[in-house]
Structures are given as structure tokens and as C-alpha cells.
Design a protein around this motif. Structure first.
Motif, PDB file in Angstrom:
ATOM      1  N   VAL A 158      12.849  -8.037   4.703  1.00 11.25           N
ATOM      2  CA  VAL A 158      11.856  -7.861   5.766  1.00 11.25           C
ATOM      3  C   VAL A 158      10.590  -8.608   5.363  1.00 11.25           C
ATOM      4  O   VAL A 158       9.914  -9.219   6.185  1.00 11.25           O
ATOM      5  N   ASP A 159      10.278  -8.544   4.076  1.00 13.87           N
ATOM      6  CA  ASP A 159       9.208  -9.378   3.537  1.00 13.87           C
ATOM      7  C   ASP A 159       9.527  -9.729   2.092  1.00 13.87           C
ATOM      8  O   ASP A 159      10.296  -9.026   1.426  1.00 13.87           O
ATOM      9  N   GLU A 160       8.963 -10.840   1.674  1.00 12.94           N
ATOM     10  CA  GLU A 160       9.209 -11.299   0.303  1.00 12.94           C
ATOM     11  C   GLU A 160       7.931 -11.912  -0.250  1.00 12.94           C
ATOM     12  O   GLU A 160       7.149 -12.533   0.474  1.00 12.94           O
TER      13      GLU A 160
ATOM     14  N   GLY B 218      -0.821   2.287   5.723  1.00 15.49           N
ATOM     15  CA  GLY B 218      -0.008   2.205   6.945  1.00 15.49           C
ATOM     16  C   GLY B 218       0.639   0.849   7.148  1.00 15.49           C
ATOM     17  O   GLY B 218       1.228   0.596   8.197  1.00 15.49           O
ATOM     18  N   HIS B 219       0.555  -0.060   6.141  1.00 12.04           N
ATOM     19  CA  HIS B 219       1.225  -1.354   6.335  1.00 12.04           C
ATOM     20  C   HIS B 219       2.728  -1.195   6.190  1.00 12.04           C
ATOM     21  O   HIS B 219       3.209  -0.291   5.495  1.00 12.04           O
ATOM     22  N   ILE B 220       3.429  -2.085   6.859  1.00 16.86           N
ATOM     23  CA  ILE B 220       4.878  -2.202   6.673  1.00 16.86           C
ATOM     24  C   ILE B 220       5.164  -3.674   6.417  1.00 16.86           C
ATOM     25  O   ILE B 220       4.382  -4.530   6.832  1.00 16.86           O
ATOM     26  N   ALA B 221       6.293  -3.971   5.797  1.00 13.61           N
ATOM     27  CA  ALA B 221       6.597  -5.367   5.443  1.00 13.61           C
ATOM     28  C   ALA B 221       5.328  -5.968   4.839  1.00 13.61           C
ATOM     29  O   ALA B 221       4.664  -5.328   4.032  1.00 13.61           O
ATOM     30  N   SER B 222       4.903  -7.168   5.269  1.00  9.98           N
ATOM     31  CA  SER B 222       3.586  -7.673   4.850  1.00  9.98           C
ATOM     32  C   SER B 222       2.692  -7.793   6.075  1.00  9.98           C
ATOM     33  O   SER B 222       1.974  -8.762   6.273  1.00  9.98           O
TER      34      SER B 222
ATOM     35  N   GLY C 184      -0.006  10.815  -1.233  1.00  6.07           N
ATOM     36  CA  GLY C 184      -0.970   9.741  -0.992  1.00  6.07           C
ATOM     37  C   GLY C 184      -0.716   9.010   0.323  1.00  6.07           C
ATOM     38  O   GLY C 184      -1.575   8.259   0.786  1.00  6.07           O
ATOM     39  N   LYS C 185       0.450   9.229   0.903  1.00  2.00           N
ATOM     40  CA  LYS C 185       0.755   8.550   2.167  1.00  2.00           C
ATOM     41  C   LYS C 185       0.720   9.510   3.358  1.00  2.00           C
ATOM     42  O   LYS C 185       1.045   9.132   4.486  1.00  2.00           O
ATOM     43  N   ALA C 186       0.342  10.769   3.095  1.00  2.04           N
ATOM     44  CA  ALA C 186       0.405  11.794   4.151  1.00  2.04           C
ATOM     45  C   ALA C 186      -0.489  11.457   5.344  1.00  2.04           C
ATOM     46  O   ALA C 186      -0.101  11.667   6.498  1.00  2.04           O
TER      47      ALA C 186
ATOM     48  N   GLY D  27       9.041  -2.461  -3.027  1.00  2.00           N
ATOM     49  CA  GLY D  27       8.473  -1.154  -3.372  1.00  2.00           C
ATOM     50  C   GLY D  27       9.512  -0.129  -3.771  1.00  2.00           C
ATOM     51  O   GLY D  27      10.613  -0.449  -4.241  1.00  2.00           O
ATOM     52  N   SER D  28       9.165   1.133  -3.546  1.00  2.00           N
ATOM     53  CA  SER D  28       9.975   2.244  -4.057  1.00  2.00           C
ATOM     54  C   SER D  28      11.321   2.397  -3.348  1.00  2.00           C
ATOM     55  O   SER D  28      12.209   3.097  -3.832  1.00  2.00           O
ATOM     56  N   LEU D  29      11.463   1.762  -2.185  1.00  2.00           N
ATOM     57  CA  LEU D  29      12.686   1.907  -1.385  1.00  2.00           C
ATOM     58  C   LEU D  29      13.970   1.721  -2.193  1.00  2.00           C
ATOM     59  O   LEU D  29      14.902   2.529  -2.087  1.00  2.00           O
TER      60      LEU D  29
HETATM   61  O1  LIG Z   1       6.811  -6.191  -0.684  1.00  2.00           O
HETATM   62  C1  LIG Z   1       6.182  -5.209  -0.405  1.00  2.00           C
HETATM   63  O2  LIG Z   1       5.110  -4.928  -0.955  1.00  2.00           O
HETATM   64  C2  LIG Z   1       6.743  -4.315   0.609  1.00  2.00           C
HETATM   65  O3  LIG Z   1       7.808  -4.692   1.337  1.00  2.00           O
HETATM   66  C3  LIG Z   1       5.826  -3.310   1.230  1.00  2.00           C
HETATM   67  O4  LIG Z   1       5.735  -3.316   2.616  1.00  2.00           O
HETATM   68  C4  LIG Z   1       6.321  -1.958   0.731  1.00  2.00           C
HETATM   69  O5  LIG Z   1       7.506  -1.604   1.362  1.00  2.00           O
HETATM   70  C5  LIG Z   1       5.271  -0.902   0.936  1.00  2.00           C
HETATM   71  O6  LIG Z   1       4.067  -1.332   0.344  1.00  2.00           O
HETATM   72  C6  LIG Z   1       5.665   0.414   0.331  1.00  2.00           C
HETATM   73  O7  LIG Z   1       5.821   0.275  -1.046  1.00  2.00           O
HETATM   74  P1  LIG Z   1       6.002   1.583  -1.950  1.00  2.00           P
HETATM   75  O8  LIG Z   1       7.166   2.313  -1.399  1.00  2.00           O
HETATM   76  O9  LIG Z   1       6.238   1.081  -3.343  1.00  2.00           O
HETATM   77  O10 LIG Z   1       4.718   2.334  -1.817  1.00  2.00           O
END
Ligand SMILES: O=C(O)[C@H](O)[C@@H](O)[C@H](O)[C@H](O)COP(=O)(O)O
Length: 318
Positions: free
Chosen positions: A140-142, A223-227, A277-279, A112-114
Motif C-alpha cells: 500500500v506504501d513503501e 490518523g495517517h494510513i499508507a503514506s 496511543g491511537k485511541a 509498521g506493526s501489522l
Molecule cells: O510504512 C509505513 O510507515 C506504514 O505503512 C504506515 O502507514 C503504518 O502502517 C502506520 O504508520 C502504522 O504503523 P504502526 O502500526 O507501526 O504504528
């Protein structure tokens, strides 16, 4: 109660989230800091502890009470460019700390945007001064796609950061993209176990799970993180280090992911979350409510420090 002084501060607003039993607060010109007590983001359930294990449980509880003073999440709110500047400094400081202390820096990336927010690491002073040769990159996820595919989290991080710095290719720990989701998760876990044995990845003396130096996390609007998605059984996985999902609500559907015990055994974890959108999810993860189930983002509680890098949009409901 969390106050929202965001508008009055120019660079960043720092908040240590208070628990209901907070006893005092103090503030300085550029930050607002609340003292807070233990347990704020650590879930403890006595009902699940058998009488036989109560002694061990209470001794762990005692040590976590000591630890939680440093476990309260710190929340900072930035303008977009400033977020990237602060994030680069945060990662660089940890790189210096861990390469000096243990001769390696194990960093786990999300998708994602990270990655775009890590761009300042490619500029002076960091690009030439960090000990890139001691970095070890993990995910962390792929997504289970070829490493050359546009959806690959490896490709995203490689194109945006890793290919531009001198990290030895052998230190970039990608998934085996010739395997099924299940096979890739097993294979990744087996390789992590080997790296723990070799001392490249530390091991948590508290949980026995691998203790990565830094987890870099994004969060979806749900509110998901990783997968690890809200309401999905994988959120409860407590034995595996790496698991897989074939029905991810966010495409692509097949992914592998670290489990919560691994994420929560890390030394440091940082969220990078932007956009209005994430607030709601930010609010729910940080302030929660007794009545609603915790979002995966609200379940993150590393052994060391947790930090949230937010922009004003993402922080707008705090
Ligand atoms: O592979 C993925 O899809 C991610 O690891 C996922 O957990 C991502 O970090 C969040 O969905 C935020 O993504 P955005 O920052 O692009 O909204």
C-alpha cells in the motif's frame, strides 16, 4: 450511539457502527450489532457535480445506497494474541475465497506493526493449507530505500512472512529501489496497469481503478494510513494510482503510496490498530465530527467490506 460493551465480552466485541438515523439494534451473547443505514462512511458532495453529470451521479448514488448496507465498518476488539488468531482466519478465508473464485489473491501490505500480527498465518492449519502460489503481494506504501534496508516495508514483510511461505518470487511485487521516489511511483503504477491488463489484479467496474482483493492497513497516532498524512495534499489525489511523497512527517521522508481511489476501490480492507496511543485517532476516524476535517483513516471506504481489528487500548475511547 456506539455503546462500549468491551469489558463484558471475552474474545471479541463486534460492532457495526450506526449512523445517526439508525432505526434498530440487536445483540447476541458474543456480539453487539446495530442495523444502520447508508452513507455512514461515504462522502458525497452534490456541489461538485455538474448538471451534465447529475444523471450518472444519481445512478451511481443509487447503486452505492444498495452497496453501503455491506460497507458499514465492522469493529472488533481483541486481546493481543486473539487479534492475531482472528486476523489469520480473516486473511485465510479471503485467500480461499479469491483463489477459488478468481485463481489469484492480491494482497496489499502496509508497514509498521501489522506484519507481526500476521504471524499466525505461519502456523497450522494455514501454513500448509493456503494456496500461497496464487498470492500476489503488493505494498500500500513503501519507503524509498534499498530493499535490503531496515526501513523497507518489503524487507519487513519478507522477513516476517513472505520468505517463510511458498509465494513465487515473481508474485512479490516490490518497488524498483534504484529509482527516485517519483520514478518508483511511476514504475509501480505502470506495473499495476500491466497486471490489471493481464487480469491478475481485478478492475473496479465502478471507478475504473484497480480492485485489489485485500488491503491490510495500519494507522498512525495522527490518523495517517499508507503514506497519506492528515492535511497533506496527497490525500486529495484522485487521478494517479500510485504517487510519491518527499516530506513524510513519519521517517523516512521519501515514500511511494497508493492513492485513495485505489484504496477505496478494493474488495476488502482491514485496519489493524493497537495501543492506547491511537485511541483518539480511532475515535475520530470511526465517530468523526462534522466540525473537524476527516482523518485519512476516516476516509477509507472500500467497495466491499471494511473491518477494524483493535485491541482494548486502541478501542478505549469508543
Ligand atoms: O510504512 C509505513 O510507515 C506504514 O505503512 C504506515 O502507514 C503504518 O502502517 C502506520 O504508520 C502504522 O504503523 P504502526 O502500526 O507501526 O504504528
Amino acid at each position: 450511539m456506539i455503546q462500549t460493551p468491551f469489558r463484558s465480552l471475552t474474545n471479541a466485541t463486534k460492532i457495526l457502527l450506526p449512523t445517526p438515523s439508525s432505526s434498530s439494534s440487536s445483540s447476541s451473547s458474543s456480539s453487539l450489532r446495530f442495523s444502520s443505514t447508508a452513507f455512514s462512511f461515504r462522502e458525497l458532495s452534490l456541489s461538485s457535480v455538474s448538471p451534465k453529470h447529475k444523471g450518472a451521479f444519481f445512478s451511481t448514488l443509487k447503486s452505492s445506497m444498495v452497496d453501503t448496507q455491506k460497507n458499514d465498518p465492522a469493529v472488533e476488539v481483541f486481546e493481543k494474541e486473539e487479534l492475531a488468531v482472528a486476523l489469520a482466519k480473516y486473511v485465510a478465508d479471503l485467500s480461499n475465497k479469491f483463489t477459488t473464485e478468481r485463481g489469484a489473491f492480491t494482497v496489499c501490505f502496509s508497514g509498521g506493526s501489522l506484519i507481526n500480527y500476521l504471524r499466525k498465518l505461519l502456523e497450522p492449519p494455514y501454513v500448509d493449507s493456503l494456496e500461497w502460489s496464487k498470492w500476489h503481494a503488493f505494498w500500500v506504501d513503501e519507503r524509498v530505500v534499498p530493499l535490503t534496508h531496515e526501513d523497507s516495508n518489503y524487507k519487513l514483510a519478507n522477513d516476517g512472512l513472505l520468505s517463510k511461505v511458498p509465494i513465487p518470487p515473481g508474485n512479490v511485487h516490490v518497488i524498483n529501489d534504484t529509482l527516485s521516489a517519483e520514478g518508483a511511483a511511476d514504475d509501480y503504477e505502470a506495473r499495476l496497469r500491466e497486471l490489471v491488463k493481464n487480469g491478475v489484479i481485478a478492475s473496479s467496474s465502478v471507478t475504473g481503478f484497480p480492485k485489489f482483493d485485500l488491503m491490510l492497513l495500519g494507522m498512525g497516532p495522527d490518523g495517517h494510513i499508507a503514506s497519506l498524512f492528515p492535511g497533506h495534499p496527497l490525500v486529495q489525489e484522485n487521478k494517479r494510482w500510485v504517487t510519491f511523497i518527499k516530506d513524510s512527517p513519519k521517517p523516512p521522508p521519501q515514500r511511494i503510496t497508493f492513492t485513495f481511489p485505489v484504496i477505496n476501490s478494493s474488495a476488502y480492507a482491514a485496519f489493524v490498530v493497537t495501543g492506547a496511543g491511537k485511541a483518539d485517532a480511532v475515535h475520530s476516524a470511526l465517530k468523526g465530527s462534522q466540525n473537524s476535517p476527516k482523518l485519512p483513516a476516516g476516509m477509507v471506504s472500500p467497495e466491499g467490506e471494511l473491518k477494524w481489528f483493535l485491541d482494548k487500548g486502541a478501542a478505549s475511547k469508543l
